[in-house]
Design a protein around this motif. Sequence first.
Motif, short mmCIF file in Angstrom:
data_model
loop_
_atom_site.label_atom_id
_atom_site.label_comp_id
_atom_site.label_asym_id
_atom_site.label_seq_id
_atom_site.Cartn_x
_atom_site.Cartn_y
_atom_site.Cartn_z
N UNK A 145 10.33 22.81 27.87
CA UNK A 145 9.88 21.56 27.26
C UNK A 145 11.02 20.87 26.50
N UNK A 146 11.81 21.66 25.78
CA UNK A 146 12.91 21.08 24.99
C UNK A 146 13.94 20.43 25.91
N UNK A 147 14.37 21.17 26.94
CA UNK A 147 15.35 20.63 27.88
C UNK A 147 14.79 19.42 28.61
N UNK A 148 13.51 19.48 28.97
CA UNK A 148 12.88 18.38 29.71
C UNK A 148 12.89 17.09 28.89
N UNK A 149 12.46 17.17 27.65
CA UNK A 149 12.38 15.98 26.80
C UNK A 149 13.77 15.37 26.59
N UNK A 150 14.74 16.19 26.23
CA UNK A 150 16.09 15.69 25.95
C UNK A 150 16.71 15.08 27.21
N UNK A 151 16.53 15.74 28.35
CA UNK A 151 17.13 15.25 29.59
C UNK A 151 16.46 13.95 30.05
N UNK A 152 15.14 13.86 29.90
CA UNK A 152 14.45 12.62 30.25
C UNK A 152 14.94 11.45 29.41
N UNK A 153 15.08 11.68 28.12
CA UNK A 153 15.57 10.63 27.24
C UNK A 153 16.96 10.16 27.67
N UNK A 154 17.80 11.11 28.05
CA UNK A 154 19.15 10.79 28.48
C UNK A 154 19.14 9.93 29.75
N UNK A 155 18.37 10.35 30.76
CA UNK A 155 18.37 9.63 32.04
C UNK A 155 17.67 8.27 31.92
N UNK A 156 16.57 8.20 31.17
CA UNK A 156 15.89 6.91 30.99
C UNK A 156 16.80 5.93 30.25
N UNK A 157 17.49 6.41 29.23
CA UNK A 157 18.42 5.55 28.48
C UNK A 157 19.51 5.02 29.42
N UNK A 158 20.05 5.89 30.27
CA UNK A 158 21.08 5.47 31.22
C UNK A 158 20.50 4.45 32.21
N UNK A 159 19.28 4.71 32.71
CA UNK A 159 18.66 3.82 33.69
C UNK A 159 18.46 2.42 33.12
N UNK A 160 18.01 2.34 31.89
CA UNK A 160 17.78 1.03 31.28
C UNK A 160 19.10 0.29 31.06
N UNK A 161 20.14 1.04 30.76
CA UNK A 161 21.46 0.42 30.59
C UNK A 161 21.94 -0.20 31.91
N UNK A 162 21.70 0.53 33.02
CA UNK A 162 22.11 0.04 34.34
C UNK A 162 21.27 -1.16 34.76
N UNK A 163 19.97 -1.15 34.41
CA UNK A 163 19.12 -2.29 34.72
C UNK A 163 19.63 -3.56 34.05
N UNK A 164 20.14 -3.45 32.85
CA UNK A 164 20.65 -4.61 32.11
C UNK A 164 22.00 -5.07 32.64
N UNK A 165 22.85 -4.11 33.04
CA UNK A 165 24.19 -4.46 33.51
C UNK A 165 24.61 -3.47 34.59
N UNK A 166 24.38 -3.81 35.84
CA UNK A 166 24.64 -2.88 36.96
C UNK A 166 26.12 -2.56 37.12
N UNK A 167 27.00 -3.40 36.58
CA UNK A 167 28.44 -3.13 36.73
C UNK A 167 28.89 -1.92 35.93
N UNK A 168 28.05 -1.43 35.03
CA UNK A 168 28.39 -0.24 34.25
C UNK A 168 28.21 1.04 35.04
N UNK A 169 27.60 0.95 36.20
CA UNK A 169 27.34 2.13 37.02
C UNK A 169 28.62 2.65 37.66
N UNK A 170 28.85 3.97 37.67
CA UNK A 170 30.02 4.53 38.37
C UNK A 170 29.97 4.28 39.88
N UNK A 171 28.76 4.02 40.42
CA UNK A 171 28.62 3.81 41.87
C UNK A 171 28.34 2.34 42.20
N UNK A 172 28.68 1.44 41.31
CA UNK A 172 28.36 0.02 41.49
C UNK A 172 28.88 -0.51 42.83
N UNK A 173 30.14 -0.27 43.14
CA UNK A 173 30.72 -0.79 44.38
C UNK A 173 30.07 -0.17 45.61
N UNK A 174 29.78 1.14 45.55
CA UNK A 174 29.16 1.81 46.69
C UNK A 174 27.73 1.33 46.92
#
Length: 457
Positions: free
Chosen positions: A196-225
Motif C-alpha cells: 500500500x505504501x509503495x502503491x500510493x507514493x508511486x501513483x502520486x509520482x506518475x500522476x504528477x508526471x502525467x499532468x505535467x506532460x498534459x500541460x507541456x508535452x515538450x517536457x517529455x523525454x520521448x516528445x520527438x519519438x
Amino acid sequence: MPHTFVILLIIIAAAVVLTWIIPSGSYARVEDPLSGREVVDATSFSYTENQMVNPLDVPMLIVDAFVGNADLIALILLSGAAIYMLTAAGALQALVATIVRRFSSRVEIFIPLLMLVFALICTTQAVNTFIGFAPITVMLALSLGLDSIVGVGIILLGGAIGFSTGTLNVSTTLVAQKIADLPNYSGIGYRWVCFAVFYVITCLWLVRYAKKIQKNSTLSPTYDLDKNSAFKNGDLDQFGTLDTRKILCIVALVVALVAIVYGCINLEWDFAEQSAVFLVLSIVVGIIAGFDANTICKEFMNGTKTMLSAAFIIMFARAIGSVLSAGAITDTIVYYMAQALYGLPAALLGVGMLIANTLINVVLTSGSGQAAAVMPIMIPLSDLLGVTRQTCILSFNFGDGFCNYILPTSTALMGIQGAANVPYDHWMRFMWKMFLIWLGLGAVLVVIAQIINYGPM
C-alpha cells in the motif's frame, strides 16, 4: 550480458574453487524456544576438517537440487499455466480495456486503477508476463495527450510494486521462506502494508508526471519519438469487452488466490496443495472461456513453457548452496560476514541486507535464482545479527525487485520498452528519481520491520 544460466554456472564454478580456499567450519544449531525453529548458536563457531568439493560431483549436485525442489518447481510451472490461460481467454486484456474506456478522461483515476490491476496480478507473476500489454497502455496514453513513458510506466511501475513487495510471489517469497523454514505466506500482513505504501507514493509520482506532460508535452523525454509514433491510431476494440465469461474467469482467479492464502495460513498447506489449486484454476478458466479439451491442453502447455526457464534457474541456483554446504564453508562465510557487520546499529542491519541484495541483482536478475543463491547465507547471518528472518526476506524482496526497472539486463524492462519503442536512456531520464525514492522507502520499511520485530506470522 551473459545468459542467466551462464552466470549461475560461473558462480557454481567459483563456489567449487572457494571450497578449496576457504577453511571448513560450522556453527552448532539449537532450537529457538519461541519459534521452535532451528537457529545458529552465535557462540559456537569452530573450524573443521576441510571438505573440498570435487568438480566431477557438480552435475549430480545440480540434479539433486532439482529433485529436492520438485514441489516448488511444480508450483511455478502450474501457476504460470493458470495465468497464461487467463490471458488466452482474453480476460486480463478485456479488464484493462474496460477500465481505460470508463476512466480515460480522468488521469488521476485511470492511472491508479490500471496500476493497481498490474500490481495485484504481479503479486503472483513476473512483470515480463505483460510485455504484450505495452502497446495498449502506450496507445491510451498518447490518445490522452500524455507520452509513451506514462504508457509503459503504468505496467512497469504497477508491476514493480506487486512483484517487489512479495505478498503472494511464488518464485521469490516462497522460495526464500522455504529456505528460511518459515510458513508459506507468513508475514503477509506487513507485506500488504508495504504494498500500500509503495502503491500510493508511486501513483502520486506518475500522476504528477502525467499532468505535467498534459500541460507541456515538450517536457517529455520521448516528445520527438511520440510525434510520429505508430501507436497514435490504435483501436481498443481489438481487446474485446468484459463479458460474462471473462468476468467469471477473473472471479475464478480471485477465489483461487484467496483459497491459497487461507489454506497456507490456516490449514498448513504446502506447495503441493497450492499446485493443485492452480491446476484446477487452469482447467476451470479454460472451461469458462469455452475452450475445447484440446485447446485447454495446448494453452496449458504454452503456459508451463513460459515458466520453464524459472524452474531450471532454481535448479542451478540451489546447486550453489549445495556446493557451499558440501564443502562446509557456508558457516565460515557467515562467520566472516557477521564479524564485519557486528558494529552496525541493529536497526540498520536490514538496510545493509537490502543494499547487498540490490548489488547482487545487478549480475543475477532472476528473482527465484537470487533467492535460492543468497538465502542460504543471509538466513543464518540474520540469526547471528539479530535480524528476524522475515525482515531478511523483505530486504531480499526489495533489493531483488525494484532495481529490475533500471537495469538494462532486466527482461521485463527491456521487453516492455522494446514493445513500446521507448529507448533505455529516455526511460532513465524519467526513472532514476523514482528508483531512489523506492530505495529510500524500502530502507525505511525495513528499519520499521526490524524495530517491530517482524515475525513469522
